[in-house]
Design a protein around this motif. Structure first.
Motif, short mmCIF file in Angstrom:
data_model
loop_
_atom_site.label_atom_id
_atom_site.label_comp_id
_atom_site.label_asym_id
_atom_site.label_seq_id
_atom_site.Cartn_x
_atom_site.Cartn_y
_atom_site.Cartn_z
N ARG A 44 -5.57 1.38 4.65
CA ARG A 44 -5.86 2.11 3.43
C ARG A 44 -6.30 3.55 3.66
O ARG A 44 -6.89 3.86 4.69
CB ARG A 44 -6.96 1.37 2.64
CG ARG A 44 -6.56 -0.01 2.12
CD ARG A 44 -5.55 0.11 1.00
NE ARG A 44 -6.02 1.09 0.02
CZ ARG A 44 -6.93 0.82 -0.91
NH1 ARG A 44 -7.43 -0.40 -1.01
NH2 ARG A 44 -7.32 1.74 -1.76
N ASP A 47 -12.92 -1.60 5.32
CA ASP A 47 -13.62 -2.22 4.19
C ASP A 47 -12.70 -2.43 2.99
O ASP A 47 -12.70 -3.50 2.37
CB ASP A 47 -14.83 -1.38 3.79
CG ASP A 47 -15.83 -1.25 4.93
OD1 ASP A 47 -15.95 -2.21 5.71
OD2 ASP A 47 -16.48 -0.20 5.04
N ARG A 48 -11.93 -1.40 2.66
CA ARG A 48 -11.03 -1.52 1.50
C ARG A 48 -9.98 -2.60 1.76
O ARG A 48 -9.65 -3.41 0.89
CB ARG A 48 -10.32 -0.19 1.24
CG ARG A 48 -11.24 0.89 0.71
CD ARG A 48 -10.48 2.19 0.53
NE ARG A 48 -11.34 3.26 0.10
CZ ARG A 48 -11.63 3.52 -1.17
NH1 ARG A 48 -11.09 2.80 -2.12
NH2 ARG A 48 -12.45 4.50 -1.48
N TYR A 51 0.83 -1.21 0.00
CA TYR A 51 0.00 0.00 0.00
C TYR A 51 0.87 1.27 0.00
O TYR A 51 0.55 2.25 -0.66
CB TYR A 51 -0.91 0.05 1.24
CG TYR A 51 -1.99 -1.00 1.35
CD1 TYR A 51 -2.48 -1.68 0.23
CD2 TYR A 51 -2.54 -1.31 2.59
CE1 TYR A 51 -3.49 -2.63 0.35
CE2 TYR A 51 -3.56 -2.26 2.72
CZ TYR A 51 -4.02 -2.92 1.61
OH TYR A 51 -5.02 -3.85 1.74
N ALA A 56 -8.70 6.79 2.87
CA ALA A 56 -10.15 6.92 2.64
C ALA A 56 -10.89 5.66 3.06
O ALA A 56 -11.79 5.19 2.36
CB ALA A 56 -10.44 7.27 1.18
N GLU A 57 -10.50 5.11 4.18
CA GLU A 57 -11.04 3.84 4.63
C GLU A 57 -12.38 4.02 5.35
O GLU A 57 -12.66 5.07 5.93
CB GLU A 57 -10.01 3.17 5.56
CG GLU A 57 -10.31 1.74 5.94
CD GLU A 57 -10.49 0.81 4.76
OE1 GLU A 57 -11.53 0.93 4.09
OE2 GLU A 57 -9.63 -0.06 4.52
N THR A 58 -13.22 2.98 5.27
CA THR A 58 -14.47 2.95 6.02
C THR A 58 -14.51 1.63 6.81
O THR A 58 -13.70 0.73 6.56
CB THR A 58 -15.69 3.04 5.08
OG1 THR A 58 -15.59 2.01 4.09
CG2 THR A 58 -15.74 4.39 4.38
N GLU A 70 -20.32 -4.32 11.44
CA GLU A 70 -21.30 -5.40 11.31
C GLU A 70 -20.82 -6.66 12.03
O GLU A 70 -21.62 -7.36 12.66
CB GLU A 70 -21.54 -5.73 9.84
CG GLU A 70 -22.41 -4.73 9.13
CD GLU A 70 -23.84 -4.71 9.66
OE1 GLU A 70 -24.41 -5.79 9.88
OE2 GLU A 70 -24.36 -3.61 9.87
N PHE A 129 -10.28 -5.13 3.74
CA PHE A 129 -10.92 -6.44 3.72
C PHE A 129 -10.85 -7.06 2.32
O PHE A 129 -10.65 -8.27 2.18
CB PHE A 129 -12.40 -6.34 4.15
CG PHE A 129 -12.64 -6.82 5.55
CD1 PHE A 129 -12.50 -8.16 5.88
CD2 PHE A 129 -13.01 -5.92 6.54
CE1 PHE A 129 -12.72 -8.60 7.18
CE2 PHE A 129 -13.24 -6.36 7.85
CZ PHE A 129 -13.09 -7.70 8.16
N ALA A 130 -11.03 -6.24 1.30
CA ALA A 130 -11.02 -6.77 -0.07
C ALA A 130 -9.70 -7.47 -0.36
O ALA A 130 -9.66 -8.55 -0.97
CB ALA A 130 -11.28 -5.65 -1.07
N THR A 131 -8.60 -6.88 0.10
CA THR A 131 -7.29 -7.50 -0.10
C THR A 131 -7.24 -8.87 0.56
O THR A 131 -6.77 -9.85 -0.03
CB THR A 131 -6.19 -6.60 0.51
OG1 THR A 131 -6.24 -5.31 -0.13
CG2 THR A 131 -4.80 -7.21 0.33
N GLN A 180 -17.49 -0.42 7.71
CA GLN A 180 -18.82 -1.03 7.77
C GLN A 180 -18.74 -2.52 8.11
O GLN A 180 -19.51 -3.01 8.94
CB GLN A 180 -19.52 -0.88 6.41
CG GLN A 180 -19.84 0.54 6.01
CD GLN A 180 -21.29 0.87 6.34
OE1 GLN A 180 -21.66 1.02 7.49
NE2 GLN A 180 -22.10 0.99 5.31
N VAL A 181 -17.85 -3.23 7.47
CA VAL A 181 -17.76 -4.68 7.71
C VAL A 181 -17.42 -4.91 9.19
O VAL A 181 -18.06 -5.72 9.87
CB VAL A 181 -16.69 -5.34 6.81
CG1 VAL A 181 -16.54 -6.81 7.16
CG2 VAL A 181 -17.05 -5.19 5.33
#
Lengths: 318, 318
Positions: free
Chosen positions: B68, B93-94, B54, B70-72, B78, B96-98, B74-75
């Motif tokens: 990351r 969230d970003r 990164y 601009a991270e959020t 939840e 997590f995708a990785t 939400q996951v």
């Protein structure tokens, strides 16, 4: 009163919300379709179970009928940045958490029924939600693409292709070897009424009935079995049920769907007012039938439908 | 010029950004620490590899140095709603995708080195990033909690406990059985210079060196090996390296860390200006030493440090 409901996704979930309002003291067991479950990004996604859970638990996106409210799509957009697909299935960030928890629990050895119970501990749907089976069943659709016949996962047919090509066959792969999940047959045997909401008769309720033992248990339960037509005025209320009905050789009419279930299974059938002409045809097939409004425009409308279904069940019983 | 860099997380990543600026034409291979990898929510998380990826790929959260931009979350929120932990590890969230992509690829049978290469295809870090090993190595820290001795995962020690209790021992579990990832020994053998950034000498570089074959290959490469002290003025520049240095019986001084690596491994060592007094001590241990500014306040400062390291390497070579 113990009510057992076989449910698919949106139609089943909205009907269940109405049923809870119509029969607040009933003990409701939902047998959910898992034939449209799919593995995406290494995660186990159960669209129908989640739609029921989110809808009854107050987390559903009301507009679209599936997925979470106040949803964001950061994970999905990042996956796209990695070039990892598919991109046609709309998983939101909140929704991803559900699939992550489910996948982790399945990986730890819990069966889907236990996982579903654990997820419902949060959502408190007010019903007992059981997957039809803990075994993997995957509905495949046979189509012809550029002259070549191939089978695609139901979600690919439904979501990616939007049922834009004809389906030659719908096959619940693995159903023959599947066993009903713990509690399914027991709930059916103990039921006072069994309902088929206006869910898809082929890929939702049909798949549940394809799990050996479930159809037989319903037929032998000795209690009223009442269904609601998902076809209103010769077209599906929502979705593309006509496409998969055609694949199994059933016309898209309220009468044909009732005949498809058959009097061996179904005792009562509700059709919409516009299909009042179907009533004698259905009754001729040995199924008690009534025409009532079947558009689930809101919870009240769904509750009225549920009341009609329960009333028809009592008529049948008497 | 072929440069091999052993890297941990933030310190290594920021140094590498400086090195790229200082030597834009160099062919840089990074051997990343995987001892602090952890399985969270059923997903494989590689904090150090991701921090390097990164940072060099322009996706890092500059403020915190990891995760990351601009991270959020939400996951994560939840997952907390589901009561699924741990809650002390900050996965966005970003991010997590990785981990989802990585876990899916590992599940499909790809080794971590191939997965890392695939992830880097997106990030284009401008270096060749190799995990130290494709085998699982997990750094555990022995601590005493309420009178009871126990071992916790490095991340639990570092992130949850914030190294607030003394570490009795640091053990890279699995390292002895691990093999260097494909390309690691080859890159070392082909290197013109080998650099140890100001990463943690125990849990970052120490773990890499604990993989059988890597330390030996570096010692036998016959090229200058130059390190930068992560200790400035008797305290770690960032993180809590003093805690884990104490666990391996090493003082938190620039000199002690150089001696810990030893002249059998290290040819040159950079200390900060405030530690100029350490220069003769280090040189006494047979390691060429120089005092230069070692605070990576920005990319320019990191680039200046990299230039000093490369200059010291040439001094050693001559």
């Amino acid at each position: 009163m113990r009510i057992v409901v076989l449910a698919g996704g949106i139609g089943g979930a909205r009907f269940l919300r109405g049923l809870k309002a119509a029969a607040p003291d009933a003990d409701i067991t939902v047998i959910g379709n898992t034939g449209d479950d799919i593995h995406l990004f290494g995660l186990k996604v159960c669209p129908d179970l989640d739609t029921v859970m989110y809808t009854l638990g107050g987390g559903i996106n009301e507009e679209q009928g599936w997925g979470r409210t106040a949803e964001t799509f950061q994970v999905k957009s990042e996956l796209a940045e990695y070039g990892v697909g598919p991109d046609w299935f709309g998983l939101g960030d909140r929704d991803f958490a559900t699939h992550i928890v489910r996948t982790q629990m399945l990986g730890a050895g819990y069966p889907l029924s236990a996982v579903t119970e654990a997820l419902c501990a949060r959502w408190q749907p007010g019903v007992r939600l059981l997957p039809m089976s803990d075994d993997r069943v995957e509905t495949h659709v046979a189509i012809t693409v550029e002259g070549e016949r191939k089978a695609v996962h139901f979600q690919e047919y439904w979501v990616r292709l939007r049922a834009s090509v004809d389906a030659h066959a719908v096959v619940p792969v693995g159903a023959e070897q599947a066993k009903p999940a713990p509690g399914v047959l027991e709930a059916i045997a103990a039921a006072d009424v069994i309902l088929f909401p206006p869910s898809n008769p082929v890929v939702s309720i049909g798949t549940i009935l394809a799990v050996p033992g479930i159809r037989e248990a319903i037929a032998e339960a000795g209690v009223p079995v009442v269904g609601l037509s998902p076809i209103v005025g010769d077209a599906p209320v929502r979705g593309m049920a006509d496409k998969v009905l055609a694949a199994v050789g059933v016309e898209s009419t309220a009468t044909a769907v009732a005949q498809h279930y058959g009097s061996g299974l179904l005792d009562g059938w509700l059709v919409d007012g516009v299909d009042a002409a179907a009533v004698p045809e259905v009754e001729e097939a040995g199924i008690r039938c009534k025409a009532v409004p079947l558009m689930m425009t809101d919870v009240d409308a769904a509750a009225a439908m549920a009341r009609e279904a329960l009333a028809l069940a009592e008529e049948v019983r008497a």
